[in-house]
Design an enzyme around this catalytic site. Structure first.
Site, PDB file in Angstrom:
ATOM      1  N   ILE A  93      68.464  54.039  60.978  1.00  0.00           N
ATOM      2  CA  ILE A  93      67.586  52.893  60.971  1.00  0.00           C
ATOM      3  C   ILE A  93      68.403  51.869  60.311  1.00  0.00           C
ATOM      4  O   ILE A  93      69.367  51.960  59.497  1.00  0.00           O
ATOM      5  CB  ILE A  93      66.580  53.069  59.649  1.00  0.00           C
ATOM      6  CG1 ILE A  93      65.298  52.129  59.394  1.00  0.00           C
ATOM      7  CG2 ILE A  93      67.070  53.495  58.338  1.00  0.00           C
ATOM      8  CD1 ILE A  93      64.390  52.176  58.419  1.00  0.00           C
ATOM      9  N   SER A  94      68.136  50.483  61.194  1.00  0.00           N
ATOM     10  CA  SER A  94      69.224  49.501  60.704  1.00  0.00           C
ATOM     11  C   SER A  94      68.978  49.022  59.518  1.00  0.00           C
ATOM     12  O   SER A  94      68.200  49.264  58.697  1.00  0.00           O
ATOM     13  CB  SER A  94      68.772  48.520  61.874  1.00  0.00           C
ATOM     14  OG  SER A  94      68.766  49.080  63.094  1.00  0.00           O
ATOM     15  N   GLN A  95      70.165  48.339  58.981  1.00  0.00           N
ATOM     16  CA  GLN A  95      70.073  47.797  57.475  1.00  0.00           C
ATOM     17  C   GLN A  95      69.143  46.851  57.485  1.00  0.00           C
ATOM     18  O   GLN A  95      68.956  45.954  58.643  1.00  0.00           O
ATOM     19  CB  GLN A  95      71.686  47.064  57.442  1.00  0.00           C
ATOM     20  CG  GLN A  95      71.668  46.453  56.181  1.00  0.00           C
ATOM     21  CD  GLN A  95      73.187  45.518  56.414  1.00  0.00           C
ATOM     22  OE1 GLN A  95      73.945  45.816  57.389  1.00  0.00           O
ATOM     23  NE2 GLN A  95      73.562  44.762  55.618  1.00  0.00           N
TER      24      GLN A  95
ATOM     25  N   ARG B  54      59.171  50.204  54.034  1.00  0.00           N
ATOM     26  CA  ARG B  54      60.243  50.625  54.808  1.00  0.00           C
ATOM     27  C   ARG B  54      60.559  52.296  54.424  1.00  0.00           C
ATOM     28  O   ARG B  54      60.889  53.018  55.262  1.00  0.00           O
ATOM     29  CB  ARG B  54      61.565  49.959  54.441  1.00  0.00           C
ATOM     30  CG  ARG B  54      62.737  50.188  55.283  1.00  0.00           C
ATOM     31  CD  ARG B  54      63.966  49.603  55.046  1.00  0.00           C
ATOM     32  NE  ARG B  54      65.200  49.808  56.075  1.00  0.00           N
ATOM     33  CZ  ARG B  54      66.470  50.252  55.580  1.00  0.00           C
ATOM     34  NH1 ARG B  54      66.365  50.715  54.054  1.00  0.00           N
ATOM     35  NH2 ARG B  54      67.437  50.693  56.079  1.00  0.00           N
TER      36      ARG B  54
END
Ligand code: SAH
Length: 226
Positions: free
Chosen positions: A74-76, A48
């Site tokens: 950026i999403s969790q 990530r």
């Protein structure tokens, strides 16, 4: 690879030094209720930190959303895991549409599981950066397009699944029409008063709708930003 995941060699090499941080993140996701072994394996494998700015890389394996520029995030990781799990629960889709490429992380997670990912982003700079990442990591099964994605991507329809990673108050009929019968549609639905993660499936001539819980996404906006 024995697990059947499509992790390109390039990405595997670039993720070696951060393996322990990802192992801990996956342990946490498991504790929070993520059950799908395929999803956990992807998140254990995909680096990530390569989807965010280097200045934030040390925080890449915290379970939080992080800024990616242009007021977007950026999403969790938990949210990515939950949405992916919900998307593939009834079988692995072959052809997936994502609205809101952002960093490209969610698209890459999907690209490790499914045959083809099509992802649309309305901010040119983010789309370009994500495309570079897909190339650098060796993902050849992601198509990225710079466009307002609210009307989908008819050229590559029908889709087995559609995932919207920005909150929408209204689901466009033209978008839903690009879903194959039996296909899965997932989106955070709602406005300033709150969002719910919704899953829709077209089954036997009607929409089946499930509420998967509260959500907190940046809004799906109209038009493009060059
Ligand atoms: N999936 C992303 C998270 C994206 S945040 C990731 O894994 O990093 C939501 C993204 O949706 C933002 O980049 C935003 O610019 C984009 N977006 C908002 N409205 C859109 C629209 N109409 N069409 C395409 N992208 C849109």
């Amino acid at each position: 690879m024995s697990s059947g995941l499509r992790l390109p060699l390039e990405a595997a090499g670039l993720g070696m030094t951060s393996q322990r941080a990802r192992d801990r993140l996956v342990e946490r996701l498991r504790e929070q209720g993520i059950r799908d072994a395929r999803v956990l394996e992807v998140m254990r494998t995909l680096p990530r930190h390569l989807f965010i700015d280097e200045a934030l890389a040390s925080r890449a394996y915290e379970d939080t959303a992080l800024p990616i520029g242009r007021s977007q995030t950026i999403s969790q990781p938990y949210v990515v895991a939950r949405m992916t799990e919900a998307l593939i629960e009834f079988g692995l889709p072959q052809n997936v549409l994502e609205l809101g490429t952002g960093s490209g992380y969610q698209a890459a997670v999907l690209a490790m599981l499914v045959k083809q990912v099509n992802s649309v982003e309305r901010i040119e700079e983010l789309s370009r950066t994500a495309r570079k990442r897909f190339r650098k990591l060796g993902f050849s099964n992601v198509r990225a397009r710079f466009e307002d994605g609210r009307l989908g991507w008819s050229e590559h329809a029908p889709f087995d699944a559609i995932i919207v990673t920005a909150a929408t108050e209204r689901v466009e009929p033209q978008l839903i029409a690009q879903l194959r019968p039996g296909g899965v549609f997932i989106a955070p639905v709602g406005g300033p008063d709150g969002q719910r993660l919704m899953r829709l499936r077209w089954i036997e001539d009607r929409w089946q709708q499930e509420d998967l819980g509260p959500a907190m996404f940046v809004p799906l906006l109209g038009g493009t930003l060059g």
